[in-house]
Write an enzyme that holds these catalytic residues in place. Structure first.
Site, short mmCIF file in Angstrom:
data_model
loop_
_atom_site.label_atom_id
_atom_site.label_comp_id
_atom_site.label_asym_id
_atom_site.label_seq_id
_atom_site.Cartn_x
_atom_site.Cartn_y
_atom_site.Cartn_z
CB CYS A 1 74.41 64.88 34.03
SG CYS A 1 72.79 64.55 33.34
CB CYS B 1 71.77 67.14 35.19
SG CYS B 1 71.66 65.36 35.38
#
Length: 144
Positions: free
Chosen positions: A66, A69
């Site tokens: 991600c 993230c």
């Protein structure tokens, strides 16, 4: 070959001139350890224990693939070292490594930040998405 030996001797000679022998044993740097860190939770039991043992727990639910993230992870790490958030236990789980816990918590997108208080398994607050300002606001709201 003789030039390599000459260079090595020259380097040693330079070091001895510019740095006296009594100083070479002194470390030229020091390490500091953070007051807090973001703890990587590996099991569901460890997560439940962290909730039980700490008054306030900030949980970062992330995935290794991600992008958002990865972008917000250093920001969260910096806040974990901030004095105003010293009473908050910062933790993170990889949703791909703990799919059962992720499903139990209702994670639908990454990153998801959940704040747990007073040992309750139900989150007091939830934030979906990499929004640093909203994250700081949530931390400040529950830090006191």
């Amino acid at each position: 070959m003789s030039t390599n030996i000459f260079r090595a001797a020259q380097s040693t000679f330079r070091q001895s001139i510019y740095r006296p022998s009594h100083i070479t044993s002194i470390r030229q740097f020091h390490t500091t350890f953070p007051k807090m860190t973001v703890h990587n939770i590996q099991t569901t039991e460890a997560f439940k224990q962290a909730i039980k043992d700490n008054k306030v727990v900030m949980l970062d639910c992330f995935a290794t693939w991600c992008g958002p993230c990865k972008a917000i992870a250093p920001i969260l790490a910096n806040h974990s070292n901030d004095e105003q958030f010293k009473d908050i236990f910062f933790a993170k789980i990889d949703v791909d490594e703990l799919p059962d816990l992720s499903q139990e918590l209702g994670i639908t997108a990454m990153p998801t930040f959940m704040l747990f208080k007073d040992g309750e398994m139900e989150p007091a607050e939830k934030l979906v998405g990499a929004n640093p300002n909203a994250l700081v606001a949530m931390l400040k709201k529950h830090a006191a």
